[in-house]
Design a protein around this motif. Structure first.
Motif, PDB file in Angstrom:
ATOM      1  N   ARG A   1       0.830  -1.211   0.000  1.00 23.10           N
ATOM      2  CA  ARG A   1       0.000   0.000   0.000  1.00 23.10           C
ATOM      3  C   ARG A   1       0.860   1.255   0.000  1.00 23.10           C
ATOM      4  N   GLN A   2       1.906   1.270   0.805  1.00 24.47           N
ATOM      5  CA  GLN A   2       2.757   2.455   0.881  1.00 24.47           C
ATOM      6  C   GLN A   2       3.415   2.757  -0.460  1.00 24.47           C
ATOM      7  N   VAL A   3       3.779   1.725  -1.214  1.00 28.63           N
ATOM      8  CA  VAL A   3       4.350   1.949  -2.537  1.00 28.63           C
ATOM      9  C   VAL A   3       3.295   2.522  -3.477  1.00 28.63           C
ATOM     10  N   LEU A   4       2.097   1.985  -3.458  1.00 28.72           N
ATOM     11  CA  LEU A   4       1.030   2.502  -4.319  1.00 28.72           C
ATOM     12  C   LEU A   4       0.732   3.972  -4.014  1.00 28.72           C
ATOM     13  N   LEU A   5       0.818   4.347  -2.751  1.00 24.17           N
ATOM     14  CA  LEU A   5       0.515   5.724  -2.370  1.00 24.17           C
ATOM     15  C   LEU A   5       1.555   6.712  -2.893  1.00 24.17           C
ATOM     16  N   THR A   6       2.711   6.222  -3.279  1.00 18.33           N
ATOM     17  CA  THR A   6       3.719   7.133  -3.836  1.00 18.33           C
ATOM     18  C   THR A   6       3.452   7.455  -5.301  1.00 18.33           C
ATOM     19  N   HIS A   7       2.541   6.744  -5.929  1.00 18.09           N
ATOM     20  CA  HIS A   7       2.194   7.047  -7.319  1.00 18.09           C
ATOM     21  C   HIS A   7       1.386   8.342  -7.354  1.00 18.09           C
ATOM     22  N   PRO A   8       1.726   9.278  -8.234  1.00 22.13           N
ATOM     23  CA  PRO A   8       1.017  10.573  -8.245  1.00 22.13           C
ATOM     24  C   PRO A   8      -0.462  10.467  -8.578  1.00 22.13           C
ATOM     25  N   GLY A   9      -0.875   9.363  -9.189  1.00 24.09           N
ATOM     26  CA  GLY A   9      -2.283   9.221  -9.548  1.00 24.09           C
ATOM     27  C   GLY A   9      -3.120   8.514  -8.510  1.00 24.09           C
ATOM     28  N   VAL A  10      -2.544   8.209  -7.316  1.00 25.35           N
ATOM     29  CA  VAL A  10      -3.264   7.445  -6.290  1.00 25.35           C
ATOM     30  C   VAL A  10      -3.536   8.320  -5.077  1.00 25.35           C
ATOM     31  N   ARG A  11      -4.785   8.374  -4.690  1.00 27.12           N
ATOM     32  CA  ARG A  11      -5.208   9.135  -3.503  1.00 27.12           C
ATOM     33  C   ARG A  11      -5.175   8.266  -2.254  1.00 27.12           C
ATOM     34  N   ASP A  12      -5.703   7.048  -2.363  1.00 22.42           N
ATOM     35  CA  ASP A  12      -5.687   6.098  -1.252  1.00 22.42           C
ATOM     36  C   ASP A  12      -5.695   4.704  -1.857  1.00 22.42           C
ATOM     37  N   ALA A  13      -5.303   3.711  -1.037  1.00 22.71           N
ATOM     38  CA  ALA A  13      -5.184   2.347  -1.546  1.00 22.71           C
ATOM     39  C   ALA A  13      -5.432   1.354  -0.434  1.00 22.71           C
ATOM     40  N   CYS A  14      -5.828   0.153  -0.830  1.00 20.23           N
ATOM     41  CA  CYS A  14      -5.995  -0.952   0.100  1.00 20.23           C
ATOM     42  C   CYS A  14      -5.526  -2.223  -0.602  1.00 20.23           C
TER      43      CYS A  14
END
Length: 352
Positions: free
Chosen positions: A261-274
């Motif tokens: 999740r923490q890696v996905l959150l570093t993508h500029p197009g991602v607001r939140d993730a699970c």
């Protein structure tokens, strides 16, 4: 809200509350009178309120552990501003109108306040916020603090403890604030904590990660094992690193969802993730992710996000698919509902 059959209350139960329901249907949990007394102490430090004290702000107080904040208010004479449910407009209006000096918020609220472009002046009364109900993305925390000039302190509590386990005091903030920024603080005076190996139960060395156990005399003379992975440094500060019960075993490789999740959150197009584990006939379990797209950015594709993870983590961490949804499914307390996220995987499989 769908709930299971209520558990019978014990004779000494002072309160029966619901768990959060993030991993399944909410369950009834009885809290005895002695535990409620401990809850009041954990929230107030044993101090009574004066008529001149500013009120506290509470929302969804009757749905679960939040009711303990109300009980602490009744016990100490603290005034409390109640919201029936959370909305950015109502929360900001309450802070501005009643000059709230501090408040506890879920990580999702921090992101909502940023996305809503709330004027910084509307939150000028806030000295700090407390985030304690789940992992807060470090980048989101920093963005909030820089935008509003309001520090966010991390803390730790759980329904099974009916209150706080670890927190920051003003003295800790003054001495260790910057150096221990990612910590949830030290255990409360009536609380002992330790980190153990999840398989052997042996106490872990200082600084090493393991499963957190706590012992609180008002609850039990025994150590109570949590599902949280944590570490304790040489100064006694606790840092959380994810949940042990959510670990995904992919063909023998262990994956912590929070790491992905923490890696996905570093993508500029991602607001939140699970990230959750879903069944796989060959490997047992595989990771699947759902994300909310960031506002004002191109909506990322599933393959793009998978490659983003592949570039940062070992290949077994890469989700088998990523669903982009307008909003992650959440409980009334704004925690992500994990079974509902897992159900999204079936829709992805059916639709290709």
């Amino acid at each position: 809200m769908t709930v299971g059959t209520p558990a019978p209350a014990s004779p000494s139960a002072g309160l029966s509350i619901l768990t959060s329901g993030t991993t399944g249907p909410p369950k009834r949990q009885s809290i005895g009178e002695a535990v409620l007394e401990r809850t009041v102490f954990s929230v107030t430090g044993g101090l009574f309120a004066s008529p001149d004290d500013p009120p506290e702000l509470s929302y969804w107080p009757f749905g679960g552990i939040g009711v303990c904040q109300l009980i602490a208010g009744f016990a100490t004479g603290k005034r409390i501003v109640l919201l029936e449910r959370f909305s950015v407009d109502d929360w900001v209006r309450a802070v501005r109108t009643h000059r709230i000096p501090r408040a506890g918020v879920q990580p999702a609220v921090v992101r909502m306040l940023l996305d809503a472009d709330v004027p910084a002046g509307d939150l000028a009364s806030l000295q700090f916020l407390i985030s304690a109900s789940g992992p807060l993305d470090p980048a989101t925390r920093l963005e909030f603090e820089q935008h509003f000039g309001i520090p966010i302190r991390l803390a730790y509590g759980a329904t099974e403890f009916a209150g706080s386990v670890c927190a920051w005091t003003p003295e800790m903030v003054e001495r260790f604030g910057d150096a221990k920024r990612d910590s949830v603080g030290r255990p409360l005076p009536d609380t002992q904590v330790r980190i153990v190996d999840p398989d052997t139960g042996d106490k872990a060395p200082t600084g090493q990660r393991g499963v957190l156990e706590a012992r609180i005399a008002a609850l039990s003379p025994d150590w109570i094992r949590t599902t949280d992975i944590a570490s304790i440094d040489a100064d006694g500060f606790v840092t959380l690193h994810g949940r042990a019960d959510g670990a995904i075993i992919r063909g023998g490789f262990k994956i912590l969802p929070e790491t992905v999740r923490q890696v996905l959150l570093t993508h500029p197009g991602v607001r939140d993730a699970c990230v959750v584990g879903v069944p796989d006939d060959r490997l047992g379990q595989v990771p699947f992710a759902a994300v909310e797209p960031a506002r004002g950015q191109p909506v990322p594709e599933s393959d793009e996000l998978r490659e983003w993870v592949r570039a940062a983590l070992p290949v077994h961490h890469v989700p088998v698919a990523v669903a982009v949804v307008d909003d992650l499914p959440r409980t009334p307390s704004l925690k992500v509902r994990l079974p509902d996220v897992a159900a999204l995987y079936e829709a992805v499989r059916v639709n290709g």
